[in-house]
Design a protein around this motif. Structure first.
Motif, PDB file in Angstrom:
ATOM      1  N   ASN A 146     -38.772  58.286  21.500  1.00 20.59           N
ATOM      2  CA  ASN A 146     -39.117  57.266  20.505  1.00 20.59           C
ATOM      3  C   ASN A 146     -40.328  57.679  19.677  1.00 20.59           C
ATOM      4  O   ASN A 146     -41.049  56.848  19.130  1.00 20.59           O
ATOM      5  CB  ASN A 146     -39.352  55.908  21.160  1.00 20.59           C
ATOM      6  CG  ASN A 146     -40.567  55.878  22.068  1.00 20.59           C
ATOM      7  OD1 ASN A 146     -41.180  56.915  22.327  1.00 20.59           O
ATOM      8  ND2 ASN A 146     -40.923  54.712  22.554  1.00 20.59           N
ATOM      9  N   GLY A 147     -40.538  59.007  19.583  1.00 18.78           N
ATOM     10  CA  GLY A 147     -41.613  59.525  18.740  1.00 18.78           C
ATOM     11  C   GLY A 147     -42.999  59.322  19.293  1.00 18.78           C
ATOM     12  O   GLY A 147     -43.979  59.392  18.557  1.00 18.78           O
ATOM     13  N   PHE A 148     -43.126  59.033  20.588  1.00 25.38           N
ATOM     14  CA  PHE A 148     -44.407  58.804  21.251  1.00 25.38           C
ATOM     15  C   PHE A 148     -45.088  57.521  20.776  1.00 25.38           C
ATOM     16  O   PHE A 148     -46.311  57.441  20.688  1.00 25.38           O
ATOM     17  CB  PHE A 148     -45.344  60.006  21.085  1.00 25.38           C
ATOM     18  CG  PHE A 148     -44.801  61.281  21.676  1.00 25.38           C
ATOM     19  CD1 PHE A 148     -44.763  61.462  23.046  1.00 25.38           C
ATOM     20  CD2 PHE A 148     -44.296  62.285  20.860  1.00 25.38           C
ATOM     21  CE1 PHE A 148     -44.243  62.645  23.598  1.00 25.38           C
ATOM     22  CE2 PHE A 148     -43.778  63.457  21.401  1.00 25.38           C
ATOM     23  CZ  PHE A 148     -43.754  63.635  22.777  1.00 25.38           C
ATOM     24  N   ALA A 149     -44.277  56.509  20.481  1.00 22.48           N
ATOM     25  CA  ALA A 149     -44.813  55.203  20.113  1.00 22.48           C
ATOM     26  C   ALA A 149     -45.560  54.584  21.295  1.00 22.48           C
ATOM     27  O   ALA A 149     -45.428  55.031  22.441  1.00 22.48           O
ATOM     28  CB  ALA A 149     -43.673  54.276  19.680  1.00 22.48           C
ATOM     29  N   LEU A 150     -46.339  53.550  21.009  1.00 24.66           N
ATOM     30  CA  LEU A 150     -47.076  52.858  22.062  1.00 24.66           C
ATOM     31  C   LEU A 150     -46.112  52.346  23.123  1.00 24.66           C
ATOM     32  O   LEU A 150     -45.132  51.680  22.808  1.00 24.66           O
ATOM     33  CB  LEU A 150     -47.861  51.681  21.467  1.00 24.66           C
ATOM     34  CG  LEU A 150     -48.780  50.943  22.448  1.00 24.66           C
ATOM     35  CD1 LEU A 150     -50.038  51.776  22.720  1.00 24.66           C
ATOM     36  CD2 LEU A 150     -49.166  49.574  21.891  1.00 24.66           C
ATOM     37  N   PRO A 151     -46.357  52.667  24.401  1.00 19.93           N
ATOM     38  CA  PRO A 151     -45.505  52.125  25.468  1.00 19.93           C
ATOM     39  C   PRO A 151     -45.573  50.601  25.474  1.00 19.93           C
ATOM     40  O   PRO A 151     -46.534  50.006  24.973  1.00 19.93           O
ATOM     41  CB  PRO A 151     -46.109  52.713  26.744  1.00 19.93           C
ATOM     42  CG  PRO A 151     -46.870  53.932  26.285  1.00 19.93           C
ATOM     43  CD  PRO A 151     -47.375  53.576  24.917  1.00 19.93           C
ATOM     44  N   PRO A 152     -44.574  49.925  26.043  1.00 22.22           N
ATOM     45  CA  PRO A 152     -44.595  48.463  26.112  1.00 22.22           C
ATOM     46  C   PRO A 152     -45.867  47.947  26.787  1.00 22.22           C
ATOM     47  O   PRO A 152     -46.354  48.561  27.750  1.00 22.22           O
ATOM     48  CB  PRO A 152     -43.350  48.131  26.945  1.00 22.22           C
ATOM     49  CG  PRO A 152     -42.446  49.309  26.754  1.00 22.22           C
ATOM     50  CD  PRO A 152     -43.346  50.502  26.619  1.00 22.22           C
ATOM     51  N   ILE A 153     -46.399  46.853  26.284  1.00 25.35           N
ATOM     52  CA  ILE A 153     -47.618  46.282  26.847  1.00 25.35           C
ATOM     53  C   ILE A 153     -47.434  45.965  28.331  1.00 25.35           C
ATOM     54  O   ILE A 153     -48.378  46.076  29.131  1.00 25.35           O
ATOM     55  CB  ILE A 153     -48.034  45.022  26.069  1.00 25.35           C
ATOM     56  CG1 ILE A 153     -48.498  45.416  24.653  1.00 25.35           C
ATOM     57  CG2 ILE A 153     -49.148  44.261  26.780  1.00 25.35           C
ATOM     58  CD1 ILE A 153     -49.709  46.334  24.621  1.00 25.35           C
ATOM     59  N   ALA A 154     -46.228  45.613  28.715  1.00 30.62           N
ATOM     60  CA  ALA A 154     -45.957  45.334  30.131  1.00 30.62           C
ATOM     61  C   ALA A 154     -46.250  46.556  30.998  1.00 30.62           C
ATOM     62  O   ALA A 154     -46.662  46.422  32.161  1.00 30.62           O
ATOM     63  CB  ALA A 154     -44.512  44.887  30.314  1.00 30.62           C
ATOM     64  N   ASP A 155     -46.044  47.753  30.438  1.00 33.47           N
ATOM     65  CA  ASP A 155     -46.336  48.973  31.192  1.00 33.47           C
ATOM     66  C   ASP A 155     -47.833  49.130  31.426  1.00 33.47           C
ATOM     67  O   ASP A 155     -48.263  49.672  32.457  1.00 33.47           O
ATOM     68  CB  ASP A 155     -45.802  50.198  30.445  1.00 33.47           C
ATOM     69  CG  ASP A 155     -44.285  50.283  30.445  1.00 33.47           C
ATOM     70  OD1 ASP A 155     -43.647  49.409  31.076  1.00 33.47           O
ATOM     71  OD2 ASP A 155     -43.741  51.225  29.830  1.00 33.47           O
TER      72      ASP A 155
END
Length: 397
Positions: A146-155
């Motif tokens: 996913n292009g190194f987008a911000l991981p989900p906040i839940a992570d």
């Protein structure tokens, strides 16, 4: 025999520099080495900065104030205010590079055994700074898919413990070139407010954004003034890596008071480099317009070329001047060393940075490399040709 400290043993090697002996050996054999491993721009340093040093050599190289020249901090505050970052000179401490600013930030916000959450892959020296500060990196993985987008906040949330003190991001990212959106920064802002954490943002590549996207600073977010800490540097912005001038910026007075003690302990940032850095702030916008145009052209050339190599996967960077490429090889460390030690293509080879060193999670990124597109277009095209042939020969050996 006296023993080296545990901390010294735990300090990681730089994935960017650890292959230097092999590069030097390759050059001694007569090979030309294209350096894709390190973010050393070939763009000329602004004349204003160089002339300031030539024309203002003092009779005595005195200490400066521990926070840096007041005139420089005031001028730097004006620069930030033009970018809607509302700070004044009291919110800025000049440091010996962005590296020292990060060490000051960690030392001022965390104690031994505390934890800092960092999306990975991340700038490799974050590992070293953390070891030096006695704190533990807790990685949250972003992916090339996913292009190194911000991981989900839940992570992030499931990693927060009583020892968690901060979240650290690099925006735009080194080594990924990912540019966080305003929405992603706002999500992080809400998270640090909810859990009473610091949000440290390494923004040294803030000028380098492409495709009409704009950089959004953590200092632009209202409501997290006590949480936000910005790290900056002149190294990349003005092609002044050797100046070793950066800064830590925050409106949190307690943090800046603590950082000032670290600044006093190291006495002061370098005098001549501050003279050059202050003068560099007069660099006209045309300089940056030309630089951004040049880097975008280089990025497009590199991504197109890499994408045409069978088996290579690459994420298109939105900022900075790096990209991560996943290669069809068994081990990127071995491959990178082999390129320098056992391979040549018409008397030339390339030096890349194995990406495993940009992760703290074990056995992640082992087939990835980081490429810095800081070479002129013609050299990038030749480097891609060499890399393609190198992959072919490596897999057939």
């Amino acid at each position: 025999m006296p023993k080296v400290s545990i901390k010294g043993q735990q300090m990681p090697e730089s994935p960017i520099r650890k292959l230097v002996p092999f590069s030097e050996a390759a050059k001694q054999k007569g090979l030309k080495v294209y350096h894709l491993n390190i973010g050393q721009p070939d763009i000329k340093t602004p004349e204003a900065a160089l002339n300031a040093v030539k024309n203002n050599i003092p009779e005595i190289l005195e200490y400066s104030h521990s926070a840096g020249f007041e005139s420089y901090r005031e001028k730097l505050a004006d620069y930030y205010q033009k970018q809607n970052v509302q700070v004044d000179s009291a919110d800025i401490i000049i440091t010996t590079g962005g590296s020292e600013a990060l060490l000051f930030a960690m030392g001022s916000t965390m104690d031994a055994g505390d934890e800092i959450i960092i999306p990975e892959p991340f700038y490799a020296n974050y590992n070293g700074f953390s070891v030096a500060s006695g704190i533990n990196v807790v990685p949250v993985i972003s992916t090339i898919e996913n292009g190194f987008a911000l991981p989900p906040i839940a992570d992030f949330e499931k990693l927060i413990t009583p020892k968690t003190k901060a979240i650290l991001i690099c925006n735009p990212g080194n080594p990924t070139g990912y540019l966080y959106t305003e929405e992603e920064i706002q999500q992080l802002a809400e998270l640090v407010k909810e859990h009473d954490l610091f949000l440290i943002a390494d923004e040294v590549y803030r000028e380098f954004t492409y495709d009409g996207d704009e950089h959004y600073s953590v200092m632009n977010v209202s409501g997290i003034e006590e949480h936000a800490i910005m790290i900056d540097s002149v190294s990349k912005r003005y092609s002044m890596c050797g100046a070793r001038i950066g800064c830590i910026v925050s409106k949190n007075k307690a943090v800046m008071s603590a950082a000032m003690k670290f600044a006093q302990a190291r006495l002061s940032p370098p005098t001549l480099a501050q003279i050059a850095s202050e003068a560099a702030l007069d660099t006209p916008q045309e300089y940056f317009d030309e630089v951004i145009k040049e880097y975008k052209d280089r990025r497009d050339t590199l991504i197109k070329g890499l994408s045409e190599i069978e088996g290579v996967k690459v994420a298109t960077p939105k900022g900075a001047f790096y990209c991560i490429a996943k290669l069809p090889v068994d081990d990127a460390d071995k491959f990178a060393q082999w390129l320098l030690e056992s391979f040549e293509f018409n008397g030339e080879t390339v030096m890349v940075a194995p990406a495993a060193g940009f992760y703290s999670s074990p056995n992640v990124g082992t087939t990835e490399i980081r490429i810095a597109y800081v070479l002129k277009k013609e050299d990038l095209i030749q480097s891609i040709t060499i890399l393609k042939e190198g992959i072919k020969q490596y897999n057939n050996k």
